[in-house]
Design an enzyme around this catalytic site. Structure first.
Site, PDB file in Angstrom:
ATOM      1  N   HIS A 137      16.717  63.472  40.864  1.00  0.00           N
ATOM      2  CA  HIS A 137      16.730  64.700  40.939  1.00  0.00           C
ATOM      3  C   HIS A 137      17.563  63.880  42.404  1.00  0.00           C
ATOM      4  O   HIS A 137      18.557  64.010  43.012  1.00  0.00           O
ATOM      5  CB  HIS A 137      16.028  65.275  41.193  1.00  0.00           C
ATOM      6  CG  HIS A 137      15.987  65.686  39.823  1.00  0.00           C
ATOM      7  ND1 HIS A 137      14.646  66.196  40.058  1.00  0.00           N
ATOM      8  CD2 HIS A 137      16.232  66.204  39.000  1.00  0.00           C
ATOM      9  CE1 HIS A 137      14.281  66.664  38.219  1.00  0.00           C
ATOM     10  NE2 HIS A 137      15.273  66.601  38.412  1.00  0.00           N
ATOM     11  N   LYS A 140      10.424  78.802  31.637  1.00  0.00           N
ATOM     12  CA  LYS A 140       9.372  77.496  31.288  1.00  0.00           C
ATOM     13  C   LYS A 140       8.496  78.310  32.104  1.00  0.00           C
ATOM     14  O   LYS A 140       8.681  78.786  33.118  1.00  0.00           O
ATOM     15  CB  LYS A 140       9.866  75.958  31.888  1.00  0.00           C
ATOM     16  CG  LYS A 140      11.085  75.949  30.978  1.00  0.00           C
ATOM     17  CD  LYS A 140      11.752  74.504  31.762  1.00  0.00           C
ATOM     18  CE  LYS A 140      13.771  73.461  31.212  1.00  0.00           C
ATOM     19  NZ  LYS A 140      13.265  72.324  32.502  1.00  0.00           N
ATOM     20  N   ARG A 170      21.751  61.818  32.656  1.00  0.00           N
ATOM     21  CA  ARG A 170      21.579  60.490  32.854  1.00  0.00           C
ATOM     22  C   ARG A 170      21.694  59.887  31.464  1.00  0.00           C
ATOM     23  O   ARG A 170      21.101  58.312  31.384  1.00  0.00           O
ATOM     24  CB  ARG A 170      19.652  61.537  32.673  1.00  0.00           C
ATOM     25  CG  ARG A 170      19.362  61.397  33.242  1.00  0.00           C
ATOM     26  CD  ARG A 170      18.176  62.428  32.950  1.00  0.00           C
ATOM     27  NE  ARG A 170      18.148  63.374  32.322  1.00  0.00           N
ATOM     28  CZ  ARG A 170      17.649  63.943  31.954  1.00  0.00           C
ATOM     29  NH1 ARG A 170      16.626  63.614  31.974  1.00  0.00           N
ATOM     30  NH2 ARG A 170      17.805  65.423  31.712  1.00  0.00           N
ATOM     31  N   SER A 174      11.050  65.642  34.229  1.00  0.00           N
ATOM     32  CA  SER A 174       9.837  66.355  34.908  1.00  0.00           C
ATOM     33  C   SER A 174       8.796  67.191  34.183  1.00  0.00           C
ATOM     34  O   SER A 174       7.489  66.508  34.483  1.00  0.00           O
ATOM     35  CB  SER A 174      10.720  67.538  35.729  1.00  0.00           C
ATOM     36  OG  SER A 174      11.503  67.516  36.556  1.00  0.00           O
TER      37      SER A 174
HETATM   38  N1  COA Z   1      16.680  62.647  36.937  1.00  0.00           N
HETATM   39  C1  COA Z   1      15.919  62.933  36.691  1.00  0.00           C
HETATM   40  N2  COA Z   1      15.668  63.984  35.190  1.00  0.00           N
HETATM   41  C2  COA Z   1      16.369  64.851  35.568  1.00  0.00           C
HETATM   42  C3  COA Z   1      17.687  64.530  36.128  1.00  0.00           C
HETATM   43  C4  COA Z   1      17.397  63.814  36.968  1.00  0.00           C
HETATM   44  N3  COA Z   1      18.938  62.617  37.099  1.00  0.00           N
HETATM   45  N4  COA Z   1      18.462  66.164  36.027  1.00  0.00           N
HETATM   46  C5  COA Z   1      18.317  65.976  35.200  1.00  0.00           C
HETATM   47  N5  COA Z   1      17.025  66.246  34.586  1.00  0.00           N
HETATM   48  C6  COA Z   1      15.151  66.644  33.638  1.00  0.00           C
HETATM   49  C7  COA Z   1      14.905  67.900  34.692  1.00  0.00           C
HETATM   50  O1  COA Z   1      13.646  66.991  35.823  1.00  0.00           O
HETATM   51  C8  COA Z   1      14.885  68.616  33.146  1.00  0.00           C
HETATM   52  O2  COA Z   1      13.558  67.400  33.378  1.00  0.00           O
HETATM   53  P1  COA Z   1      12.438  68.795  31.652  1.00  0.00           P
HETATM   54  O3  COA Z   1      13.275  69.560  31.147  1.00  0.00           O
HETATM   55  O4  COA Z   1      11.444  67.926  31.334  1.00  0.00           O
HETATM   56  O5  COA Z   1      11.684  69.559  32.940  1.00  0.00           O
HETATM   57  C9  COA Z   1      15.500  68.378  32.011  1.00  0.00           C
HETATM   58  O6  COA Z   1      16.567  67.175  32.476  1.00  0.00           O
HETATM   59  C10 COA Z   1      17.099  69.631  32.381  1.00  0.00           C
HETATM   60  O7  COA Z   1      16.391  70.496  33.822  1.00  0.00           O
HETATM   61  P2  COA Z   1      17.470  70.942  35.110  1.00  0.00           P
HETATM   62  O8  COA Z   1      18.203  69.780  35.458  1.00  0.00           O
HETATM   63  O9  COA Z   1      16.159  70.918  36.201  1.00  0.00           O
HETATM   64  O10 COA Z   1      18.035  71.991  34.178  1.00  0.00           O
HETATM   65  P3  COA Z   1      17.770  72.887  33.451  1.00  0.00           P
HETATM   66  O11 COA Z   1      17.531  72.585  32.851  1.00  0.00           O
HETATM   67  O12 COA Z   1      16.551  72.977  34.369  1.00  0.00           O
HETATM   68  O13 COA Z   1      19.076  74.546  34.741  1.00  0.00           O
HETATM   69  C11 COA Z   1      20.124  75.332  35.198  1.00  0.00           C
HETATM   70  C12 COA Z   1      19.637  74.294  34.758  1.00  0.00           C
HETATM   71  C13 COA Z   1      19.845  75.749  36.483  1.00  0.00           C
HETATM   72  C14 COA Z   1      21.439  74.786  35.636  1.00  0.00           C
HETATM   73  C15 COA Z   1      21.162  76.598  34.075  1.00  0.00           C
HETATM   74  O14 COA Z   1      19.390  76.909  33.507  1.00  0.00           O
HETATM   75  C16 COA Z   1      21.013  77.344  35.334  1.00  0.00           C
HETATM   76  O15 COA Z   1      22.131  77.741  35.373  1.00  0.00           O
HETATM   77  N6  COA Z   1      20.732  78.691  35.488  1.00  0.00           N
HETATM   78  C17 COA Z   1      21.481  79.938  35.703  1.00  0.00           C
HETATM   79  C18 COA Z   1      21.520  80.986  34.774  1.00  0.00           C
HETATM   80  C19 COA Z   1      22.993  80.876  34.675  1.00  0.00           C
HETATM   81  O16 COA Z   1      24.357  80.827  35.411  1.00  0.00           O
HETATM   82  N7  COA Z   1      23.232  80.602  33.145  1.00  0.00           N
HETATM   83  C20 COA Z   1      24.391  80.678  32.480  1.00  0.00           C
HETATM   84  C21 COA Z   1      25.159  78.940  32.174  1.00  0.00           C
HETATM   85  S1  COA Z   1      26.628  78.450  31.363  1.00  0.00           S
END
Ligand code: COA
Length: 167
Positions: free
Chosen positions: A20, A44, A93, A131
């Site tokens: 991140h 989660k 990624r 994560s």
């Molecule tokens: N390096 C390491 N890990 C990474 C990463 C990076 N550059 N980018 C993403 N990840 C990992 C995260 O650690 C996470 O791991 P986990 O699943 O093991 O916890 C996973 O990839 C995805 O996590 P994250 O990037 O935090 O995204 P998310 O899926 O939790 O959340 C949102 C995505 C917040 C953008 C999305 O849920 C959202 O927009 N929510 C708001 C409601 C909404 O508008 N919904 C409609 C969307 S179309």
């Protein structure tokens, strides 16, 4: 006056990893302002509270003047509009991320066509990092040094120690 471009980098950050941080660093070099937005009320079950995640993000990104940390809930596009942001920044990624990210980008575009999603690729050293994996390795006694910022690792150790004292 030149147009200022604000990007939102949303995520769960439970916990923040070096992958991140890599994306935030690349993003702040491109955009005038980057808001790292912690999703609150994630389905989660989070290890860290949103306040803890924001605090750690603040410590790690404090060295960049154009990076802010905030929390949000509800629709991401509404939050982005409320902040005057025109870009959603996401990291890809590996190909496995692509399908999910593609769906989200198109849904967000449908909801708010003026907001563009921009994808950046983190350093390949972090392409396997997530994560959940960090939490699993840490909980089983493995080293997460180099995978998360030092302040995050210290925090994980302190939190585990205080949880063990409470048990
Ligand atoms: N390096 C390491 N890990 C990474 C990463 C990076 N550059 N980018 C993403 N990840 C990992 C995260 O650690 C996470 O791991 P986990 O699943 O093991 O916890 C996973 O990839 C995805 O996590 P994250 O990037 O935090 O995204 P998310 O899926 O939790 O959340 C949102 C995505 C917040 C953008 C999305 O849920 C959202 O927009 N929510 C708001 C409601 C909404 O508008 N919904 C409609 C969307 S179309």
């Amino acid at each position: 006056m030149a147009k200022q471009v604000t990007a939102i980098y949303p995520g769960s950050f439970d916990p923040l990893t070096n992958g991140h941080v890599d994306i935030i660093e690349r993003g702040q070099q491109i955009f005038d302002r980057v808001i790292v937005a912690v999703l609150v009320n994630v389905e989660k079950d989070p290890l860290f509270s949103s306040e803890e995640r924001m605090q750690l993000l603040g410590e790690v990104t404090g060295k960049w003047d154009n990076v802010e940390v905030d929390a949000f809930n509800g629709l991401l596009v509404n939050y982005a509009l409320s902040k005057g942001a025109e870009v959603i920044l996401r990291g890809i990624r590996a190909v496995t991320d692509y399908e999910y990210e593609f769906q989200m980008a198109l849904m967000n575009r449908r909801l708010k066509p003026s907001i563009e999603t921009v994808f950046l690729v983190p350093a390949e050293a972090y392409s396997y990092l997530s994560s959940s994996l960090v939490k699993e390795v840490f909980s089983l006694g493995g080293s997460v040094t180099g995978l998360v910022p030092a302040v995050v690792e210290d925090f994980m150790k302190r939190k585990t120690a205080s949880n063990q004292r409470e048990d």
